[in-house]
Design a protein around this motif. Structure first.
Motif, mmCIF file in Angstrom:
data_model
loop_
_atom_site.group_PDB
_atom_site.id
_atom_site.type_symbol
_atom_site.label_atom_id
_atom_site.label_comp_id
_atom_site.label_asym_id
_atom_site.label_seq_id
_atom_site.Cartn_x
_atom_site.Cartn_y
_atom_site.Cartn_z
ATOM 1 N N UNK A 129 0.844 -1.202 0.000
ATOM 2 C CA UNK A 129 0.000 0.000 0.000
ATOM 3 C C UNK A 129 0.878 1.249 0.000
ATOM 4 N N UNK A 130 0.378 2.306 -0.616
ATOM 5 C CA UNK A 130 1.076 3.588 -0.595
ATOM 6 C C UNK A 130 1.051 4.131 0.832
ATOM 7 N N UNK A 131 2.143 4.737 1.257
ATOM 8 C CA UNK A 131 2.222 5.308 2.601
ATOM 9 C C UNK A 131 1.483 6.635 2.603
ATOM 10 N N UNK A 132 0.479 6.724 3.456
ATOM 11 C CA UNK A 132 -0.383 7.908 3.480
ATOM 12 C C UNK A 132 0.209 9.069 4.263
ATOM 13 N N UNK A 133 1.050 8.810 5.262
ATOM 14 C CA UNK A 133 1.589 9.872 6.090
ATOM 15 C C UNK A 133 3.106 9.726 6.193
ATOM 16 N N UNK A 134 3.831 10.671 5.615
ATOM 17 C CA UNK A 134 5.294 10.607 5.599
ATOM 18 C C UNK A 134 5.911 11.067 6.910
ATOM 19 N N UNK A 135 5.189 11.865 7.691
ATOM 20 C CA UNK A 135 5.742 12.375 8.946
ATOM 21 C C UNK A 135 7.019 13.156 8.720
ATOM 22 N N UNK A 136 8.001 12.968 9.610
ATOM 23 C CA UNK A 136 9.262 13.725 9.521
ATOM 24 C C UNK A 136 10.090 13.351 8.296
ATOM 25 N N UNK A 137 9.738 12.236 7.648
ATOM 26 C CA UNK A 137 10.509 11.797 6.474
ATOM 27 C C UNK A 137 10.035 12.467 5.180
ATOM 28 N N UNK A 138 9.057 13.356 5.275
ATOM 29 C CA UNK A 138 8.533 13.998 4.075
ATOM 30 C C UNK A 138 9.628 14.793 3.347
ATOM 31 N N UNK A 139 10.433 15.498 4.082
ATOM 32 C CA UNK A 139 11.498 16.307 3.488
ATOM 33 C C UNK A 139 12.821 15.548 3.410
ATOM 34 N N UNK A 140 12.867 14.387 4.027
ATOM 35 C CA UNK A 140 14.089 13.584 4.055
ATOM 36 C C UNK A 140 14.736 13.637 5.422
ATOM 37 N N UNK A 141 15.135 12.504 5.906
ATOM 38 C CA UNK A 141 15.760 12.377 7.225
ATOM 39 C C UNK A 141 17.118 11.705 7.030
ATOM 40 N N UNK A 142 18.201 12.460 7.286
ATOM 41 C CA UNK A 142 19.546 11.902 7.142
ATOM 42 C C UNK A 142 19.962 11.292 8.474
ATOM 43 N N UNK A 143 20.374 10.047 8.421
ATOM 44 C CA UNK A 143 20.702 9.281 9.636
ATOM 45 C C UNK A 143 22.165 9.464 10.014
ATOM 46 N N UNK A 144 22.405 9.546 11.312
ATOM 47 C CA UNK A 144 23.767 9.646 11.831
ATOM 48 C C UNK A 144 24.481 8.303 11.795
ATOM 49 N N UNK A 145 25.682 8.296 12.363
ATOM 50 C CA UNK A 145 26.542 7.104 12.311
ATOM 51 C C UNK A 145 25.925 5.864 12.937
ATOM 52 N N UNK A 146 25.177 6.008 14.011
ATOM 53 C CA UNK A 146 24.601 4.852 14.706
ATOM 54 C C UNK A 146 23.089 4.886 14.703
ATOM 55 N N UNK A 147 22.486 5.562 13.723
ATOM 56 C CA UNK A 147 21.045 5.728 13.705
ATOM 57 C C UNK A 147 20.370 4.866 12.645
ATOM 58 N N UNK A 148 19.145 4.435 12.986
ATOM 59 C CA UNK A 148 18.341 3.610 12.090
ATOM 60 C C UNK A 148 16.950 4.221 11.982
ATOM 61 N N UNK A 149 16.320 4.053 10.831
ATOM 62 C CA UNK A 149 14.951 4.501 10.611
ATOM 63 C C UNK A 149 14.084 3.261 10.605
ATOM 64 N N UNK A 150 13.086 3.213 11.499
ATOM 65 C CA UNK A 150 12.219 2.036 11.610
ATOM 66 C C UNK A 150 10.799 2.395 11.211
ATOM 67 N N UNK A 151 10.090 1.402 10.707
ATOM 68 C CA UNK A 151 8.737 1.604 10.200
ATOM 69 C C UNK A 151 7.852 0.445 10.646
ATOM 70 N N UNK A 152 6.590 0.750 10.937
ATOM 71 C CA UNK A 152 5.607 -0.301 11.204
ATOM 72 C C UNK A 152 5.312 -1.027 9.889
ATOM 73 N N UNK A 153 5.020 -2.326 9.938
ATOM 74 C CA UNK A 153 4.592 -3.032 8.728
ATOM 75 C C UNK A 153 3.201 -2.571 8.296
ATOM 76 N N UNK A 154 2.358 -2.249 9.260
ATOM 77 C CA UNK A 154 1.010 -1.738 8.976
ATOM 78 C C UNK A 154 1.063 -0.208 9.094
ATOM 79 N N UNK A 155 1.872 0.407 8.248
ATOM 80 C CA UNK A 155 2.224 1.824 8.386
ATOM 81 C C UNK A 155 1.092 2.808 8.158
#
Length: 193
Positions: A129-155
């Protein structure tokens, strides 16, 4: 040369020696099995219970899953790994199970209902399914050295993931382990992908 027969005392001493060797080998084997059991339970047997629908259809409410805590010590989490993460600094902070989609140093952006990693579309095989709400990732989120971006499967029905400011990116020390097995209910027993 002829062998000199052993006396009764020597035969008895030999029998006791053999018995002690067998008992020693048995005890050593028992200690090894116990050590392996403790290692397996400490590393692979940590259980957690899913308490929401955010990981449907991969995981369902009230599924009991096992975590592999050693996976983070041996190597880094990989894209699409399903992991348990602690949100907050204390031991009593909530634990969520989420899927890693962004790795350290990458830029994650959600636009037009799709996830992009460094401007390349990421195929989400767990939900088409298309993601309906981008949240903070709408403009792009650059991750630091030890950072991960996680997402719900039922997003689309859940947003308790890196898209929310209150959760944001996940630091590597917040990852408790990789979810690897659904233990119960028995009808859902199996590996987590």
């Amino acid at each position: 040369m002829r062998k000199v027969p052993l006396s009764k005392k020597q035969k008895r001493a030999e029998k006791i020696k053999k018995t002690l060797i067998h008992v020693g080998i048995w005890l050593l084997g028992l200690l090894i099995v116990i050590a392996l059991g403790v290692f397996a339970v400490r590393g692979f047997g940590i259980k957690t219970v899913i308490i929401d629908q955010s990981m449907n259809p991969t995981l369902q409410n009230e599924d009991v899953v096992l975590l592999n805590k050693l996976s983070n010590k041996i190597g880094s989490p990989k894209r699409m790994d399903v992991v348990a993460v602690r949100i907050g600094a204390s031991e009593n902070s909530p634990t969520y199970v989420r899927r890693i989609i962004g790795l350290p140093g990458e830029t994650v952006q959600i636009k037009d209902g799709k996830v992009y990693i460094d401007d390349t579309e990421l195929e989400l095989t767990f939900n088409d399914a298309a993601i309906e709400n981008a949240g903070v990732a709408e403009k792009g989120e650059t991750l630091g050295d030890n950072e991960y971006f996680v997402l719900c499967d039922d997003y689309n029905n859940n947003r308790d993931d890196s898209r929310l400011d209150s959760i944001g990116t996940i630091d590597s020390d917040q990852i408790l382990g990789k979810v690897w097995l659904i233990r119960s209910p028995l009808s859902r027993l199996g590996l987590v992908h």
